[in-house]
Each structure stands twice: as C-alpha cells, then as structure tokens.
Write an enzyme that holds these catalytic residues in place. Structure first.
Site, PDB file in Angstrom:
ATOM      1  N   LYS A 289      24.756  24.035 -30.801  1.00 51.45           N
ATOM      2  CA  LYS A 289      25.772  24.549 -31.821  1.00 51.45           C
ATOM      3  C   LYS A 289      25.154  25.483 -32.985  1.00 51.45           C
ATOM      4  CE  LYS A 289      29.707  22.658 -32.907  1.00 51.45           C
ATOM      5  NZ  LYS A 289      30.670  21.817 -33.834  1.00 51.45           N
TER       6      LYS A 289
ATOM      7  N   SER B 248      33.721  21.772 -40.804  1.00 54.21           N
ATOM      8  CA  SER B 248      32.380  21.625 -41.122  1.00 54.21           C
ATOM      9  C   SER B 248      31.577  22.790 -41.283  1.00 54.21           C
ATOM     10  CB  SER B 248      31.757  20.497 -40.183  1.00 54.21           C
ATOM     11  OG  SER B 248      32.250  19.390 -40.179  1.00 54.21           O
TER      12      SER B 248
ATOM     13  N   ARG C 167      44.206  20.319 -35.813  1.00 54.93           N
ATOM     14  CA  ARG C 167      44.578  21.037 -37.206  1.00 54.93           C
ATOM     15  C   ARG C 167      45.814  21.820 -37.122  1.00 54.93           C
ATOM     16  NH1 ARG C 167      38.325  22.291 -38.237  1.00 54.93           N
ATOM     17  NH2 ARG C 167      38.779  22.558 -36.117  1.00 54.93           N
TER      18      ARG C 167
ATOM     19  N   HIS D 237      37.783  15.114 -41.864  1.00 54.87           N
ATOM     20  CA  HIS D 237      37.321  13.921 -41.097  1.00 54.87           C
ATOM     21  C   HIS D 237      37.756  12.443 -41.849  1.00 54.87           C
ATOM     22  CE1 HIS D 237      33.960  16.705 -39.942  1.00 54.87           C
ATOM     23  NE2 HIS D 237      34.805  16.649 -38.815  1.00 54.87           N
TER      24      HIS D 237
HETATM   25  O1  PNS Z   1      32.852  18.146 -34.000  1.00 52.26           O
HETATM   26  P1  PNS Z   1      32.968  18.784 -32.869  1.00 52.26           P
HETATM   27  O2  PNS Z   1      31.636  19.649 -32.654  1.00 52.26           O
HETATM   28  O3  PNS Z   1      34.251  19.307 -32.423  1.00 52.26           O
HETATM   29  O4  PNS Z   1      32.746  17.576 -31.563  1.00 52.26           O
HETATM   30  C1  PNS Z   1      32.486  18.012 -30.268  1.00 52.26           C
HETATM   31  C2  PNS Z   1      32.098  16.712 -29.502  1.00 52.26           C
HETATM   32  C3  PNS Z   1      30.951  15.953 -29.695  1.00 52.26           C
HETATM   33  C4  PNS Z   1      33.270  15.734 -29.400  1.00 52.26           C
HETATM   34  C5  PNS Z   1      32.066  17.103 -27.720  1.00 52.26           C
HETATM   35  O5  PNS Z   1      31.057  18.166 -27.947  1.00 52.26           O
HETATM   36  C6  PNS Z   1      31.447  15.779 -27.018  1.00 52.26           C
HETATM   37  O6  PNS Z   1      32.178  15.145 -26.539  1.00 52.26           O
HETATM   38  N1  PNS Z   1      30.001  15.751 -26.540  1.00 52.26           N
HETATM   39  C7  PNS Z   1      29.411  14.979 -25.927  1.00 52.26           C
HETATM   40  C8  PNS Z   1      29.161  15.473 -24.593  1.00 52.26           C
HETATM   41  C9  PNS Z   1      30.159  15.481 -23.372  1.00 52.26           C
HETATM   42  O7  PNS Z   1      30.754  14.244 -23.358  1.00 52.26           O
HETATM   43  N2  PNS Z   1      30.648  16.613 -23.110  1.00 52.26           N
HETATM   44  C10 PNS Z   1      31.669  17.076 -22.191  1.00 52.26           C
HETATM   45  C11 PNS Z   1      33.062  16.989 -22.880  1.00 52.26           C
HETATM   46  S1  PNS Z   1      34.596  16.977 -21.739  1.00 52.26           S
END
Ligand code: PNS
Length: 173
Positions: free
Chosen positions: A43, A131, A93, A19
């Site tokens: 999660k 993570s 990645r 990150h």
């Molecule tokens: O670190 P991660 O868990 O890969 O992050 C995922 C994240 C937070 C980017 C994604 O879950 C997100 O954007 N969540 C916010 C809710 C949202 O907008 N959901 C619709 C996505 S199309």
C-alpha cells in the site's frame, strides 16, 4: 449457542475514530473480537511500524475486556481458522466501499466457507474518514482533531515531523 469470535482486520495506519467506533460496536455484538493488523500490504509508504500501530490500538481498546489486538501475515481466512474465529468484521462507510468489500467477502467465503463476513456501518460522522485521508492531511500540516484520538494525533504529528517538511497550518488547528 456457540461463542462468536470475530476478527476485525485492517491496516490501521493509523487507527481512526471510525475504526474505534466499529470496534466498540463489534465488542457489543461478538463474544470476542480480535483486531488484526495485516502485515506486508502493498500500500505504498506506511506511516507507522506494525508494533507502533498495535501499541496505539491496545492503548485505545484497553477498557474493552473482550477485545485484543494482534498482527497477522498471509491469508486472512487462514488466520481466522488458526484463531478459531467464525466471523470477519468489516466496516462499510459508503456505497463506494461496497464493491471491493463484496469481492473480498465472497473470495474469503469461497476459500473458507466456515468464516462469515459481517458488515457494520460506523456512525455517519465518520463516513468520510479513512487512514489514508488522515495520513494525507497530516503530511500537509492540516488539522486532525475529531478524526483520530488525541494520543494518536500526537504520535502522528511526531512521526510527520521526523519524516516530512510541510509546515503545520497552525491557524487551522
Ligand atoms: O484496512 P484495509 O487496508 O482496508 O484492510 C485490508 C485487509 C487487510 C482486510 C485485506 O487486505 C486482507 O484481508 N489482507 C490479508 C491478505 C488476504 O487474505 N488477501 C485476500 C483477500 S480476498
């Protein structure tokens, strides 16, 4: 040309060297970068509270003037518009990340065409790092050096000691 404000969203539970690599790259590319920790992700068991994740991210990015850290709730695209952001930064990645990232980027674009998703690749040495894997290694008492900053490693160890019972594999540390 207008300023590019980018949001780097994620769970950051905890922040990893991968990150941080991406944050450094993003801070060079964008005028302003907001690292945004998403609240209420479904999660499973989280390791750190939201405020703890924010604290660690702030400590690790304090020397980057155009980077700030925030917590958000709800749809990412709604948060982007509220912050006047025109880009979302995501790391890719390996090919395995691509399908999910593509789906998210396209869905976000359908909901909010004013926000573009920009993908960047972290350094190769972080291509296997996540993570989730850091949490698992920590829970099982394995070594974390090189995966997360020292401060985060300390905080992870303390947290695991409070929550879990596996003995630390001291010969691997
Ligand atoms: O670190 P991660 O868990 O890969 O992050 C995922 C994240 C937070 C980017 C994604 O879950 C997100 O954007 N969540 C916010 C809710 C949202 O907008 N959901 C619709 C996505 S199309």
């Amino acid at each position: 040309m207008k300023d590019i404000v980018a949001i780097y969203p994620g769970s950051f539970d905890p922040v990893t060297n991968g990150h941080l690599d991406l944050i450094h790259r993003g801070s060079k590319l964008f005028d302003k970068l907001i690292v945004a920790i998403a609240r209420n992700l479904d999660k499973g068991e989280a390791l750190f509270e939201m405020e703890e994740r924010k604290e660690m991210l702030e400590a690790m990015t304090s020397e980057l003037d155009n980077v700030s850290v925030d917590i958000f709730e709800g749809l990412l695209v709604v948060y982007c518009i509220r912050q006047n952001a025109n880009a979302v930064l995501r790391g890719i990645r390996a090919v395995s990340d691509y399908e999910f990232e593509l789906q998210m980027a396209l869905m976000n674009r359908k909901m909010e065409p004013r926000v573009e998703t920009v993908f960047m690749m972290p350094a190769e040495k972080y291509s296997y790092l996540s993570s989730r894997i850091v949490r698992e290694i920590a829970r099982l008492g394995g070594p974390l050096s090189g995966l997360v900053p020292e401060l985060v490693e300390e905080r992870v160890r303390k947290k695991i000691a409070q929550k879990h019972t596996y003995p630390t594999a001291t010969h691997l540390l």
